[in-house]
Design a protein around this motif. Structure first.
Motif: not given
Lengths: 370, 420
Positions: B276-302
């Motif tokens: 997801e994009g960084n808008w997910i941070t707003g949804a997480m803090s308002s709807d799912y404040p108990d979920v602890d998460y980290v943001v990593a770069e997407l893996p590289a493809g071919p």
């Protein structure tokens, strides 16, 4: 409106006398409505008709100098050229045709059934039942759609009830598969015969046309039946209460049972109401928009796309105003043609000779024989 | 003619005259005015008129932030400005343009730019911006149509991999296991698929799956936007990869696990990871404040790292009577201080490079989103591409059982119809 004015003339009465001035008064009273209808209905409709033949891009007046007449280009794009607009239009027509095909008969039958039930004098608390059945009709379609999205979600109430009787319910509003295809798939038919998949109409193969409504569309079909049956039930109740009891009693004296009385006596007398209900149902079903706009926006897999919603999205979202207007006018033509067809089917016919013979008295028959 | 006939005639005449007068009033009024003649980028209109600003707000936080910023500018410049929020932005914009009374400034999505640029509704003012060189080049490209830089990007977002820390740790995975290749991603997704939950869930749409296409080196149109490349072998490889994992049950589309979007699947614990994009941070803090998460770069493809970016710009109406003031307001709203305060208020990333360092130090856990600005690809912006993407999305929903090559061939013919 015009009839009241011209009727006396046709009757050949001399003008003047006590009726003098009536024509002017008639026009004066109808003028406001004519002007309002003209400005807010006729003129916009004619403007839209012009847009459907022009290359107006949505900026400024459609009548300005840089808007050109393009003939049937917009109509061709959605019906003949075979690209994405054609396929979208075909898909929308397919979806809506299935919707009409299922909703109109179901809602008519259900509303008539309910009306007959709550029309019985012996039924206790029938006022309560009438209100209960009518209630969905007065609720806003947006509210009902939201309710439906909850009820039919993957873990919603409907699937829990289905689960209680051992059926794994589908993921309703996310399932684009057609119910006819699913039924065929259940008996092992997953690909159509070459005759159906090889050719098609409006960018869809015949096999696609026969897919049936998608599971998502089926939920909308149930919703339409649920919400509109109450309204039409009211029409049927009004008609039933207008029927004299004498005809029914006469049929009873002739030994007709309840089933025969309903089909042979009551139903034929309800024909004008039936015509109203079917016509309103047809028009309403071909114009389905609110539910799609608030519910699924055409998804999943474009299987709930309807021409009304496509017309909106082509114009407002894709800036293809000509195509949007063209879709609206094709939809208009479909509705008019189907209404005329339906009127023709339900027309008053003289009793056929074969049918008439069933009712002839036996001695008359002998006379003829002699 | 009889007397009643004459009376009828008079009545009809009066009626026609009334109707014609009303219609004439309608025609000459402001309802439909002809578009202005001059469309060059140098000549901005100027007047004493106040500015009308139309935004499609994500919520109260955004509305309040924009209101406050515009009010501050109004105070400074002495030009009146009112902000209104649209409930359906594309529709309200279209109505404004058709009626000849559009808002002066408005949020404009890149996929809508081509349509409005084509019919002359929007002003190409990008080159007149004082801070033109500060914007990320990829964003400038996003709003360049027919070699003209149309409008200033207002903010942007990129897609990254969001990981549920609790589930990750419970599965015995560490920071060293954060996937950097497609194979890694598939294997951690497999590890995390357990207890009725999938490893990775994301929306069944080009706007998510397209990240894999970018990692494989593909896309719907070529980089210069002039060629349809939807059925390239790179795209087939990407869809094959996604399909394989969908079929194995390690990946799932959000709708298939009963969620409206990836963020919901992730927040409810139906998936251990999402894209997801960084808008997910707003949804997480308002709807799912108990979920602890980290943001990593997407893996590289071919073909290396790849992701998609999303942005909106400040569109300016060609019919605006006071474009000089509007340009001034845009420069104010895209200044480094202002975009950083927007970022604090409602979460988007600043579109200007001068604000990057400060944003990263303020949001260390989200840095991956901004790092991706260097390699993120834009959603194509050709005229008519929006309906092509909608169609592609409707096909992607059946990717699990579908044939990637066939699906992309359909997309190819649709893209060819709108490109060039």
């Amino acid at each position: 409106m015009t009839a009241t004015v011209s009727a006396p003339r046709r009757a050949g009465r001399p003008s003047g006398g006590v009726r003098r001035g009536e024509a002017v008064a008639g026009w004066a009273f109808t003028a406001p409505v004519l002007v309002i209808l003209g400005i807010f209905l006729l003129v916009p409709v004619l403007m839209a008709l012009w847009v459907s033949f022009s290359d107006w891009s949505g900026r400024g007046s459609p009548f300005s100098g840089n808007v050109n007449f393009v003939g049937l280009d917009n109509y061709a794009a959605i019906t003949a050229e075979g690209g994405l607009p054609t396929r979208d239009f075909g898909t929308a027509l397919r979806n809506n045709a299935w919707y009409v095909l299922l909703v109109v008969p179901l809602q008519t039958a259900l509303s008539l059934f309910l009306a007959v039930l709550v029309n019985r004098a012996v039924l206790r608390g029938r006022g309560l039942f009438r209100t209960a059945f009518y209630f969905p009709s007065v609720t806003s379609s947006v509210a009902i759609t939201v309710l439906w999205l909850f009820l039919f979600s993957a873990s919603g109430a409907v699937n829990q009830i289905l689960g209680a009787v051992g059926i794994a319910g589908p993921n309703w509003f996310n399932d684009p598969s057609g119910v006819v295809h699913n039924a065929l798939g259940a008996v092992g038919v997953t690909d159509g015969p070459a005759a159906l998949t090889g050719s098609g109409f409006l960018g869809l193969t015949w096999w696609d046309w026969l897919s049936g409504p998608s599971v998502a569309m089926s939920a909308f079909i149930l919703m339409a039946v649920f919400t509109t049956s109450g309204t039409f039930m009211l029409l049927f109740i009004a008609a039933l209460q207008n029927l004299g009891g004498d005809v029914d009693e006469a049929a009873m004296m002739d030994g007709a049972n309840a089933w025969q009385r309903f089909w042979r006596v009551t139903l034929p007398q309800l024909r004008p109401t039936l015509f109203t209900v079917l016509t309103l149902g047809l028009i309403g079903c071909w114009q389905v928009f609110d539910q799609i706009y608030t519910g699924t926006q055409g998804g999943p897999g474009k299987t709930t796309l309807t021409p009304a919603y496509l017309s909106y999205s082509a114009a407002f979202l894709d800036q293809d105003w000509g195509q949007g207007a063209a879709i609206a006018f094709i939809l208009f033509a479909i509705i008019v043609i189907l209404t005329i067809f339906q009127r023709w089917v339900l027309r008053d016919r003289p009793v056929s000779k074969r049918r008439a013979r069933q009712y002839e008295l036996p001695q008359k028959k002998k006379e003829v024989a002699r | 003619m009889t007397r009643s006939g004459i009376r009828r005639l008079i009545a009809v005449g009066a009626l026609t005259a009334t109707g014609a007068l009303i219609l004439a009033g309608c025609g000459s009024g402001s309802g439909f005015s002809d578009p202005g003649a001059s469309e060059g980028s140098g000549d901005l209109t100027s007047s004493d008129d106040g500015l009308k600003i139309l935004i499609g707000s994500s919520g109260d936080a955004e509305t309040d932030a924009v209101n406050a910023a515009v009010a501050a500018w109004s105070e400074e410049s002495g030009v009146e400005a009112t902000v209104s929020t649209a409930s359906d932005l594309p529709q309200e914009l279209s109505q404004g343009f058709a009626a000849g009374s559009p808002p002066d400034l408005f949020y404009l999505a890149p996929e809508a730019l081509a349509g409005y640029a084509e019919n002359g509704s929007v002003k190409a003012y990008g080159d007149l911006l004082g801070n033109k060189d500060d914007f990320y080049p990829s964003l400038v490209k996003n709003f360049t149509y027919d070699d003209q830089f149309y409008c200033a990007p207002k903010d942007f977002s990129t897609l990254q991999l969001v990981i549920n820390k609790g589930i990750w740790d419970a599965a015995g995975l560490t920071d060293a296991d954060i996937p950097t290749t497609w194979d890694d991603l598939a294997s951690v997704a497999q590890t995390l698929t357990a207890d009725g939950r999938v490893g990775l869930a994301f929306g069944a749409e080009y706007q998510r799956v397209g990240a894999f296409m970018a990692q494989a080196g593909g896309g719907l149109v070529s980089d210069d936007g002039t060629e349809a490349v939807a059925n390239s072998s790179e795209n087939v490889e990407a869809l094959d990869y996604v399909k394989t994992n969908l079929a194995q049950g390690d990946f799932a589309f959000a709708s298939d696990v009963g969620a409206g979007w990836g963020g919901e699947a992730f927040g409810k614990g139906l998936a251990a990871m999402t894209i997801e994009g960084n808008w997910i941070t707003g949804a997480m803090s308002s709807d799912y404040p108990d979920v602890d998460y980290v943001v990593a770069e997407l893996p590289a493809g071919p073909s290396g790292q790849g992701t998609l970016q999303f942005t909106n710009c400040w569109g300016m109406a060609a019919d605006s009577p006071n474009q000089k003031a509007a340009l001034d307001l845009v420069e104010y709203l895209t200044s480094s201080e202002q975009v950083l305060s927007f970022s604090q208020a409602f979460g988007p990333m600043p579109p200007v490079q001068s604000a990057a360092e400060e944003w990263k130090s303020e949001n260390p856990t989200l840095a991956a989103f901004l790092t991706a600005a260097d390699y993120a690809k834009s959603v194509p912006t050709n005229d008519g591409i929006a309906s092509v993407i909608t169609d592609f999305n409707s096909q992607l929903e059946s990717l699990k059982t579908g044939d990637p090559q066939k699906l992309l061939d359909t997309a190819q013919s649709n893209v060819e119809a709108v490109v060039g």
